[in-house]
Design a protein around this motif. Structure first.
Motif, PDB file in Angstrom:
ATOM      1  N   ILE A 164      25.577  69.714  49.686  1.00 30.91           N
ATOM      2  CA  ILE A 164      24.593  70.659  50.229  1.00 30.91           C
ATOM      3  C   ILE A 164      24.891  72.073  49.741  1.00 30.91           C
ATOM      4  CG2 ILE A 164      23.630  71.688  52.324  1.00 30.91           C
ATOM      5  CD1 ILE A 164      24.140  69.028  53.738  1.00 30.91           C
ATOM      6  N   LEU A 206      17.552  67.537  48.987  1.00 29.43           N
ATOM      7  CA  LEU A 206      18.339  68.556  49.684  1.00 29.43           C
ATOM      8  C   LEU A 206      17.729  69.945  49.515  1.00 29.43           C
ATOM      9  CD1 LEU A 206      22.022  67.400  49.093  1.00 29.43           C
ATOM     10  CD2 LEU A 206      20.580  67.089  51.102  1.00 29.43           C
ATOM     11  N   TYR A 219      15.207  70.064  52.139  1.00 26.80           N
ATOM     12  CA  TYR A 219      15.864  70.283  53.430  1.00 26.80           C
ATOM     13  C   TYR A 219      16.179  71.755  53.619  1.00 26.80           C
ATOM     14  CZ  TYR A 219      20.047  71.013  56.271  1.00 26.80           C
ATOM     15  OH  TYR A 219      20.970  71.538  57.150  1.00 26.80           O
ATOM     16  N   SER A 266      14.372  67.389  58.053  1.00 24.26           N
ATOM     17  CA  SER A 266      15.661  67.507  58.732  1.00 24.26           C
ATOM     18  C   SER A 266      16.730  66.982  57.782  1.00 24.26           C
ATOM     19  CB  SER A 266      15.666  66.676  60.014  1.00 24.26           C
ATOM     20  OG  SER A 266      15.642  65.277  59.706  1.00 24.26           O
ATOM     21  N   LEU A 267      17.992  67.256  58.109  1.00 20.93           N
ATOM     22  CA  LEU A 267      19.069  66.787  57.249  1.00 20.93           C
ATOM     23  C   LEU A 267      19.078  65.263  57.183  1.00 20.93           C
ATOM     24  CD1 LEU A 267      21.490  67.217  55.461  1.00 20.93           C
ATOM     25  CD2 LEU A 267      22.918  67.435  57.518  1.00 20.93           C
TER      26      LEU A 267
END
Length: 311
Positions: free
Chosen positions: A220, A247, A250, A256-257
């Motif tokens: 991330i 990602l 996100y 959402s993650l």
């Protein structure tokens, strides 16, 4: 002149290609050459499963960390550079080992692509503007009007290939499908190839485990640092790599993650399916490519036996 040896290790993502190549390199003085369209980018280490620094110091890989994420790279460039490294390996009595999962690169290297014109930024900008106006589906329909063969081979959502096909048509005034019919002959190599083909359930489990391991390693943060680059956008080819796209979304608040993780794993499975399709269809036409389940047969033994047999 006798053909020079060349080993090609292919397989779906997370199938164990790198481990096999490193083990083989311990048996032969070798030159490892990456066949990965994501590992060519600098600053994209975790999400591309790039070998770590210690591994690269012990076993240098050619064609890793070539360009910045904002730049583009083509199969034609890969062919030129891969042939140079293969030739250098032979000159130094080293075994060249091509290892990776970008099947298009291997297809091109074996004579599957003509010497196509390079990308043209002005034409691409016009095509991008037209897509923004009429959408991808309409652009796919437009492609089908002058090249139904190419249109039938790609999805309407395949933005990158759609742009390239329109670009080739505008540059050459020839349907792109016709540009691929007169393929050059590949160099005279004695190829030992293998395709790693684990059972689907095993592969899916490995993909899931590796994705979560990447997150623990800082995936991330890696995407966040890339997203902070002022000239890099989600539309660049580098950021369409599996995992990076999800990602990025996100970090923009689109998912959402947990959703991003699930979508990333699904996208990786879909990539693996495409890679397997390439191996089972097009590449098996071009070369002798046994598909081996590494959980059932030792792929290293298979390669070493073939190398010994071909001496």
């Amino acid at each position: 002149m006798n053909p020079k040896p060349l080993v090609i290790i292919l397989g779906a993502t997370a199938s164990g290609k790198t481990e096999l190549a490193l083990t083989l390199a311990q048996h032969h003085p070798s030159q490892l050459i990456s066949v990965d369209s994501a590992q060519i980018y600098r600053h994209m280490d975790i999400g591309t499963a790039k070998p770590d620094r210690q591994t690269l110091q012990q076993h240098p890989h050619a064609l890793i960390d070539l360009i910045e994420p904002e730049q583009t790279y083509s199969a034609a460039q890969f062919c030129r550079q891969a042939q140079q490294h293969i030739q250098q390996a032979h000159q130094h009595n080293r075994l060249p080992i091509l290892v990776g999962g970008t099947m298009l690169y291997i297809h091109a290297l074996l004579g599957g692509l003509d010497d196509l014109p390079p990308a043209n930024p002005q034409i691409r900008a016009k095509i991008e503007a037209e897509i923004a106006t009429i959408g991808l589906t309409a652009m796919h329909d437009k492609l089908a009007q002058y090249d139904p063969i190419s249109a039938a081979k790609i999805a309407p959502t395949d933005r990158q290939r759609l742009i390239r096909l329109h670009e080739l048509y505008q540059l050459t005034h020839t349907p792109p499908s016709q540009l691929f019919t007169q393929s050059p002959q590949p160099p005279n190599w004695h190829i030992t190839a293998i395709g790693l083909y684990p059972e689907r359930a095993v592969l899916h489990q490995r993909i899931k485990q590796r994705f979560h391991q990447m997150l623990k390693q800082g995936f991330i943060d890696e995407v966040a640092q890339l997203k902070a680059r002022p000239n890099l956008s989600a539309d660049h080819p580098s950021m369409r790599s599996v995992g990076y796209r999800q990602l990025w979304q996100y970090l923009e608040g689109q998912h959402s993650l947990n959703q991003a993780i699930e979508l990333g794993i699904i996208a990786t499975r879909q990539l693996a399916k495409r890679q397997i399709t390439w191996m089972r269809n097009r590449l098996q036409i071009q070369l002798e490519l046994p598909l081996i389940d590494p959980n059932q047969t030792n792929p290293l033994t298979h390669i070493l036996n073939r190398l010994e047999f071909n001496k």
